[in-house]
Design a protein around this motif. Structure first.
Motif, short mmCIF file in Angstrom:
data_model
loop_
_atom_site.label_atom_id
_atom_site.label_comp_id
_atom_site.label_asym_id
_atom_site.label_seq_id
_atom_site.Cartn_x
_atom_site.Cartn_y
_atom_site.Cartn_z
N VAL A 197 0.85 -1.19 0.00
CA VAL A 197 0.00 0.00 0.00
C VAL A 197 0.89 1.24 0.00
O VAL A 197 1.76 1.39 0.87
CB VAL A 197 -0.92 0.03 1.24
CG1 VAL A 197 -1.77 1.30 1.23
CG2 VAL A 197 -1.81 -1.20 1.27
N LEU A 198 0.68 2.11 -0.97
CA LEU A 198 1.39 3.40 -1.00
C LEU A 198 0.47 4.48 -0.45
O LEU A 198 -0.69 4.56 -0.83
CB LEU A 198 1.80 3.76 -2.43
CG LEU A 198 2.62 2.74 -3.21
CD1 LEU A 198 3.02 3.32 -4.56
CD2 LEU A 198 3.83 2.29 -2.42
N VAL A 199 1.01 5.30 0.45
CA VAL A 199 0.25 6.42 1.01
C VAL A 199 0.94 7.70 0.58
O VAL A 199 2.07 7.98 0.99
CB VAL A 199 0.18 6.35 2.55
CG1 VAL A 199 -0.78 7.41 3.09
CG2 VAL A 199 -0.24 4.96 3.01
N ILE A 200 0.28 8.47 -0.30
CA ILE A 200 0.86 9.71 -0.78
C ILE A 200 0.13 10.88 -0.12
O ILE A 200 -0.81 10.68 0.65
CB ILE A 200 0.80 9.81 -2.32
CG1 ILE A 200 -0.65 9.81 -2.80
CG2 ILE A 200 1.58 8.68 -2.95
CD1 ILE A 200 -0.78 10.00 -4.30
N GLY A 201 0.55 12.11 -0.40
CA GLY A 201 -0.13 13.26 0.18
C GLY A 201 0.83 14.33 0.67
O GLY A 201 1.99 14.38 0.25
N ASP A 202 0.35 15.14 1.61
CA ASP A 202 1.09 16.32 2.06
C ASP A 202 1.82 16.05 3.38
O ASP A 202 2.10 14.90 3.73
CB ASP A 202 0.13 17.50 2.19
CG ASP A 202 -1.08 17.17 3.05
OD1 ASP A 202 -0.91 16.57 4.13
OD2 ASP A 202 -2.22 17.53 2.67
N VAL A 245 1.29 -4.01 4.01
CA VAL A 245 2.45 -3.20 4.36
C VAL A 245 2.29 -1.83 3.70
O VAL A 245 2.20 -1.73 2.46
CB VAL A 245 3.76 -3.86 3.89
CG1 VAL A 245 4.97 -3.02 4.32
CG2 VAL A 245 3.87 -5.27 4.43
N ALA A 246 2.24 -0.78 4.53
CA ALA A 246 2.05 0.58 4.03
C ALA A 246 3.38 1.31 3.94
O ALA A 246 4.24 1.16 4.82
CB ALA A 246 1.09 1.34 4.94
N TYR A 247 3.53 2.13 2.90
CA TYR A 247 4.75 2.89 2.67
C TYR A 247 4.40 4.37 2.62
O TYR A 247 3.52 4.78 1.86
CB TYR A 247 5.42 2.46 1.36
CG TYR A 247 5.93 1.04 1.38
CD1 TYR A 247 7.24 0.76 1.72
CD2 TYR A 247 5.07 -0.03 1.10
CE1 TYR A 247 7.71 -0.55 1.76
CE2 TYR A 247 5.53 -1.33 1.14
CZ TYR A 247 6.85 -1.59 1.47
OH TYR A 247 7.31 -2.89 1.51
N ASN A 248 5.10 5.14 3.42
CA ASN A 248 4.83 6.57 3.55
C ASN A 248 5.54 7.34 2.44
O ASN A 248 6.75 7.56 2.49
CB ASN A 248 5.32 7.05 4.92
CG ASN A 248 5.02 8.51 5.17
OD1 ASN A 248 4.59 9.25 4.29
ND2 ASN A 248 5.26 8.95 6.40
N LEU A 249 4.78 7.76 1.43
CA LEU A 249 5.33 8.55 0.33
C LEU A 249 4.74 9.96 0.31
O LEU A 249 4.70 10.62 -0.72
CB LEU A 249 5.08 7.85 -1.00
CG LEU A 249 5.79 6.51 -1.19
CD1 LEU A 249 5.50 5.93 -2.56
CD2 LEU A 249 7.29 6.63 -0.98
N GLY A 250 4.29 10.41 1.49
CA GLY A 250 3.87 11.80 1.61
C GLY A 250 5.07 12.73 1.50
O GLY A 250 6.22 12.32 1.70
N TYR A 251 4.79 13.99 1.16
CA TYR A 251 5.87 14.98 1.03
C TYR A 251 5.33 16.34 1.42
O TYR A 251 4.26 16.74 0.93
CB TYR A 251 6.40 14.99 -0.40
CG TYR A 251 7.72 15.70 -0.54
CD1 TYR A 251 8.89 15.11 -0.08
CD2 TYR A 251 7.80 16.95 -1.15
CE1 TYR A 251 10.11 15.77 -0.21
CE2 TYR A 251 9.02 17.60 -1.29
CZ TYR A 251 10.17 17.01 -0.81
OH TYR A 251 11.38 17.65 -0.94
N PRO A 252 6.02 17.08 2.28
CA PRO A 252 5.47 18.31 2.90
C PRO A 252 5.39 19.54 1.99
O PRO A 252 5.96 20.57 2.28
CB PRO A 252 6.43 18.57 4.07
CG PRO A 252 7.10 17.29 4.34
CD PRO A 252 7.25 16.66 2.98
N ILE A 253 4.68 19.42 0.88
CA ILE A 253 4.37 20.57 0.04
C ILE A 253 2.93 20.42 -0.40
O ILE A 253 2.48 19.33 -0.73
CB ILE A 253 5.29 20.65 -1.20
CG1 ILE A 253 6.76 20.82 -0.76
CG2 ILE A 253 4.89 21.78 -2.12
CD1 ILE A 253 7.74 20.81 -1.91
N MET A 254 2.16 21.52 -0.41
CA MET A 254 0.75 21.46 -0.71
C MET A 254 0.51 21.68 -2.21
O MET A 254 0.51 22.82 -2.68
CB MET A 254 -0.03 22.49 0.10
CG MET A 254 0.25 22.47 1.60
SD MET A 254 -0.29 20.98 2.42
CE MET A 254 -2.05 21.18 2.42
#
Length: 390
Positions: free
Chosen positions: A103-108, A140-149
């Motif tokens: 599972v990929l988790v994308i976002g801010d 299994v989740a992978y954190n692919l968030g990135y701190p830009i809106m």
């Protein structure tokens, strides 16, 4: 005469005289060699190629979230714009096992985990939940968030991360990532023009592929000299990996975390919009979101309107929080729900699902307890999606 000749000539090691003319020819050869090396570097070693060369996931463990850091010396982390290097440093680049449901988790920054330890992030707590599919695979989740809106930034990372063979993608979004004028602002977007141009063309995104903010390097900019800062960042990312692996510190978290604003002026503005007006796709980039769904293809994608802080302080009848006046956010929610229903997207609206006391410094940053509440809501949905085709 002999003394005069000694003043104009020097004897090198093999006994031949070195004159100014000889030195000039030598300097020209060195300059030509330097130019040739730079041209060959520009032609043969693009930054994306170099970004794939990494110590992570073999000599060093893979990071649990994408590299991002404003204070590198305190967090053993740094921000860079080389997407292959970012992914190569992440544990998602490890080979997918047969017993894994990926599972990929994308976002801010809310997904990335601002002021959270990696284990307390959305991906971290989903992994702690110990979810399994009906056929026994571990979720299994992978954190692919990135701190830009910006949705455009999420789209770039989604596009690149599909090479990791995900089985499911979770995409938390919020209105602050939707303004059309915001889509070409993030450095990660500006420094990866060809990646975004391909997506603009393929999915008919209403963004200008010739926008002057795109960084289109010439031959000199691609050389060693032109890329010296980017090369230094690649090297620093590897070196910081040793300190990070020893300490686990990838973010400078203060002892006292500042709280979000609860009282507001009589202000109805949202971003550059000073007063209430009708919002539509000319101002909100739903086409970028649609492009992400289309790019995911057969990989199931869950869009989550992420929880926001809802104030009960002064002028809270005008604003939900420091980011969102009620008139703007209500329209955004209605438009997003309508678009999701019309397109058949898998969509979950959790805008008021979390206790307001569980937010920290911004309207979308959660405490570990707030993230646990979110995981309790998402876990059964995730299990349902994982087992839908089995």
């Amino acid at each position: 005469m002999a003394d005069q000749q000694k003043t104009t000539e020097k004897i090198n090691l093999d006994g031949r005289p070195v004159t100014w003319q000889t030195m000039g020819r030598l300097l020209l050869k060195v300059a030509a060699l330097f130019l040739l090396v730079n041209l060959l570097f520009a032609a043969l070693f693009p930054q994306e190629f170099l970004g794939r060369l990494s110590l992570y996931n073999w000599l060093l463990p893979g990071r649990q979230r994408l590299p991002y850091g404003e204070v590198p010396a305190e967090s053993y982390n740094l921000s860079l714009n080389n997407i292959p290097a970012m992914l190569a440093s992440h544990r998602v680049s490890q080979a997918k096992g047969p017993e894994e449901f990926r599972v990929l988790v994308i976002g801010d920054s809310g997904t990335w985990g601002w002021f959270l330890e990696p284990a307390d992030t959305l991906a971290g707590q989903l992994n702690e939940a110990g979810l399994r599919t009906a056929d026994g695979r571990s979720v299994v989740a992978y954190n692919l968030g990135y701190p830009i809106m910006a949705l455009s930034k999420d789209l770039l990372l989604l596009d690149a991360a599909l090479a990791a063979e995900p089985d499911l993608i979770i995409w938390p979004v919020t209105q602050q990532s939707f303004p059309r004028e915001q889509q070409l602002v993030p450095p990660l977007v500006q420094e990866n023009p060809e990646r975004l141009r391909r997506l603009i063309d393929e999915f008919d995104i209403k963004l200008d592929p010739d926008d002057e903010r795109f960084a289109d390097p010439d031959l000199l900019a691609k050389s060693i000299v032109g890329q010296r800062r980017a090369l230094a960042d690649l090297i620093r990312l590897q070196l910081y990996g040793f300190s990070w692996a020893a300490t686990g510190i990838d973010q400078a978290i203060p002892e006292e975390i500042p709280l979000r604003k609860s009282d507001f002026e009589e202000d109805l503005s949202w971003g550059e919009i000073e007063s209430p007006r009708v919002l539509d796709e000319s101002s909100l980039a739903f086409d970028v979101l649609a492009a992400g769904v289309a790019r995911a293809g057969e990989v199931p994608l869950l869009i989550v309107n992420e929880p926001i802080f809802i104030s009960d302080g002064r002028n809270s009848d005008l604003r939900y929080n420091a980011w969102y006046p009620r008139w703007a956010y209500d329209q955004y929610r209605e438009l997003l729900g309508q678009r999701a229903a019309a397109e058949g997207w898998t969509y979950l609206d959790l805008w008021q699902a979390i206790d307001p006391s569980k937010f920290t410094d911004s309207p979308v940053h959660l405490t570990p307890e707030g993230m646990a509440q979110l995981v309790d809501i998402l876990a059964p949905v995730l299990e349902d999606l994982a087992n839908r085709d089995q």
